[in-house]
Design a protein around this motif. Structure first.
Motif, PDB file in Angstrom:
ATOM      1  N   ARG A 174      -0.264  -6.443  -1.737  1.00 23.47           N
ATOM      2  CA  ARG A 174      -1.071  -5.417  -1.322  1.00 23.47           C
ATOM      3  C   ARG A 174      -2.589  -5.541  -1.742  1.00 23.47           C
ATOM      4  O   ARG A 174      -3.435  -4.910  -0.809  1.00 23.47           O
ATOM      5  CB  ARG A 174      -0.827  -4.154  -2.013  1.00 23.47           C
ATOM      6  CG  ARG A 174       0.960  -3.817  -1.689  1.00 23.47           C
ATOM      7  CD  ARG A 174       1.396  -2.362  -2.363  1.00 23.47           C
ATOM      8  NE  ARG A 174       0.734  -1.272  -1.711  1.00 23.47           N
ATOM      9  CZ  ARG A 174       0.068  -0.343  -2.396  1.00 23.47           C
ATOM     10  NH1 ARG A 174      -0.043  -0.544  -3.801  1.00 23.47           N
ATOM     11  NH2 ARG A 174      -0.647   0.591  -1.954  1.00 23.47           N
ATOM     12  N   GLU A 178      -5.440  -5.373   1.061  1.00 27.54           N
ATOM     13  CA  GLU A 178      -6.567  -4.634   1.307  1.00 27.54           C
ATOM     14  C   GLU A 178      -7.887  -5.168   1.295  1.00 27.54           C
ATOM     15  O   GLU A 178      -8.845  -4.675   1.956  1.00 27.54           O
ATOM     16  CB  GLU A 178      -6.406  -3.764  -0.319  1.00 27.54           C
ATOM     17  CG  GLU A 178      -7.585  -2.634  -0.401  1.00 27.54           C
ATOM     18  CD  GLU A 178      -7.434  -1.674   0.740  1.00 27.54           C
ATOM     19  OE1 GLU A 178      -8.442  -1.031   1.164  1.00 27.54           O
ATOM     20  OE2 GLU A 178      -6.464  -1.360   1.424  1.00 27.54           O
ATOM     21  N   ASP A 181      -7.721  -7.213   4.966  1.00 21.91           N
ATOM     22  CA  ASP A 181      -7.364  -6.412   6.429  1.00 21.91           C
ATOM     23  C   ASP A 181      -6.730  -5.138   5.982  1.00 21.91           C
ATOM     24  O   ASP A 181      -5.469  -5.048   5.940  1.00 21.91           O
ATOM     25  CB  ASP A 181      -6.587  -7.209   7.192  1.00 21.91           C
ATOM     26  CG  ASP A 181      -6.390  -6.627   8.630  1.00 21.91           C
ATOM     27  OD1 ASP A 181      -6.544  -5.263   8.573  1.00 21.91           O
ATOM     28  OD2 ASP A 181      -6.120  -7.100   9.393  1.00 21.91           O
ATOM     29  N   PRO A 182      -7.591  -4.181   5.567  1.00 18.57           N
ATOM     30  CA  PRO A 182      -6.723  -2.786   5.051  1.00 18.57           C
ATOM     31  C   PRO A 182      -5.867  -2.232   5.941  1.00 18.57           C
ATOM     32  O   PRO A 182      -4.937  -1.534   5.651  1.00 18.57           O
ATOM     33  CB  PRO A 182      -7.955  -1.892   5.011  1.00 18.57           C
ATOM     34  CG  PRO A 182      -9.311  -2.771   4.716  1.00 18.57           C
ATOM     35  CD  PRO A 182      -8.946  -4.029   5.681  1.00 18.57           C
ATOM     36  N   ARG A 185      -2.613  -3.784   5.180  1.00 20.76           N
ATOM     37  CA  ARG A 185      -2.031  -3.365   3.940  1.00 20.76           C
ATOM     38  C   ARG A 185      -1.376  -1.997   4.333  1.00 20.76           C
ATOM     39  O   ARG A 185      -0.458  -1.711   3.793  1.00 20.76           O
ATOM     40  CB  ARG A 185      -3.069  -3.009   3.139  1.00 20.76           C
ATOM     41  CG  ARG A 185      -2.691  -2.740   1.533  1.00 20.76           C
ATOM     42  CD  ARG A 185      -2.456  -1.276   1.205  1.00 20.76           C
ATOM     43  NE  ARG A 185      -3.832  -0.601   1.442  1.00 20.76           N
ATOM     44  CZ  ARG A 185      -3.712   0.641   1.672  1.00 20.76           C
ATOM     45  NH1 ARG A 185      -2.766   1.433   1.547  1.00 20.76           N
ATOM     46  NH2 ARG A 185      -5.094   1.296   1.865  1.00 20.76           N
ATOM     47  N   ARG A 186      -2.152  -1.222   5.216  1.00 23.34           N
ATOM     48  CA  ARG A 186      -1.253  -0.006   5.583  1.00 23.34           C
ATOM     49  C   ARG A 186       0.051  -0.114   6.294  1.00 23.34           C
ATOM     50  O   ARG A 186       0.928   0.663   6.005  1.00 23.34           O
ATOM     51  CB  ARG A 186      -2.196   0.803   6.374  1.00 23.34           C
ATOM     52  CG  ARG A 186      -3.396   1.296   5.638  1.00 23.34           C
ATOM     53  CD  ARG A 186      -4.099   2.623   6.458  1.00 23.34           C
ATOM     54  NE  ARG A 186      -4.725   2.139   7.901  1.00 23.34           N
ATOM     55  CZ  ARG A 186      -6.140   1.576   7.726  1.00 23.34           C
ATOM     56  NH1 ARG A 186      -6.743   1.427   6.591  1.00 23.34           N
ATOM     57  NH2 ARG A 186      -6.580   0.867   8.823  1.00 23.34           N
TER      58      ARG A 186
END
Length: 218
Positions: A174, A178, A181-182, A185-186
């Motif tokens: 995670r 983050e 590439d956020p 991560r989502r």
């Protein structure tokens, strides 16, 4: 007489197209989201023949060999559809399941896998792998997942840090996503609870499961 007419058209127009046909034999449609009722009265024998196959590119259709064709309807229509499926090398299965929930299951498995593969390819590209190499790598990986699902079943097919109860690796995943590439991560966080539930069903120790759950939300 004795023929099988296969109606392979978009779901919204199945009823309209069927109404324009004069079928003396058997008539089946290929929509997974519709039941046999949409064809009632349009032929002496009616049914559904839905191929559980991902059709992404009309110029490069996938192989139907060993694919599952889910059949339902009148006996004669199912008999003829089963014969056609076998001639195509597919595996016919008769089940009264066609409808929104059945179709959602197919979409979740196929479209969900493709969407997550796209995210994974993006992450690999961001680290320097070419897009084509990343796509081929993910495609090969997904084939092994499919083989595991088919041969050992679920949840046994699950692999990776969650099934091992490795909360530390989940945290590092995670953190890395983050930073890189956020959006990825989502996506990881969104699918995480489903993976954890599968791991619990496979026998993951409750204490380790709790640690992984915390790692997915901290």
């Amino acid at each position: 007489r004795g023929a099988l007419v296969v109606l392979a058209v978009p779901d919204p127009v199945v009823a309209d197209v069927a109404a324009k046909l004069e079928v003396r034999g058997a008539l089946v449609h290929c929509s997974g989201s519709l039941g046999v009722e949409v064809l009632r009265g349009r032929a002496p024998s009616v049914g559904v023949m839905h191929p559980l196959v991902s059709f992404a590119d009309p110029e490069r259709p996938p192989s139907l060999r060993d694919a599952t064709f889910v059949l339902d309807g009148d006996d004669e229509a199912v008999k003829r559809a089963r014969k056609l499926a076998r001639r195509l090398g597919a595996r016919p299965v008769r089940a009264q399941v066609h409808g929104p929930a059945y179709h959602a299951a197919a979409a979740l498995g196929a479209n969900g896998a493709a969407a997550l593969a796209a995210v994974a390819v993006r992450v690999l590209e961001a680290q320097g792998m070419t897009r084509r190499d990343a796509e081929r790598a993910m495609g090969a990986l997904l084939r092994t997942v499919g083989e595991n699902v088919e041969t050992v079943g679920v949840p046994t097919a699950l692999s990776g840090p969650v099934i091992r109860g490795d909360a530390g690796t989940v945290r590092r995943h995670r953190e890395a996503l983050e930073a890189l590439d956020p959006g990825a991560r989502r996506a990881y966080d969104a699918v995480g609870p489903a993976i954890l539930e599968c791991a619990r069903e496979a026998g993951l120790d409750p204490e380790r499961a709790a640690e992984v759950a915390r790692a997915l939300t901290e």
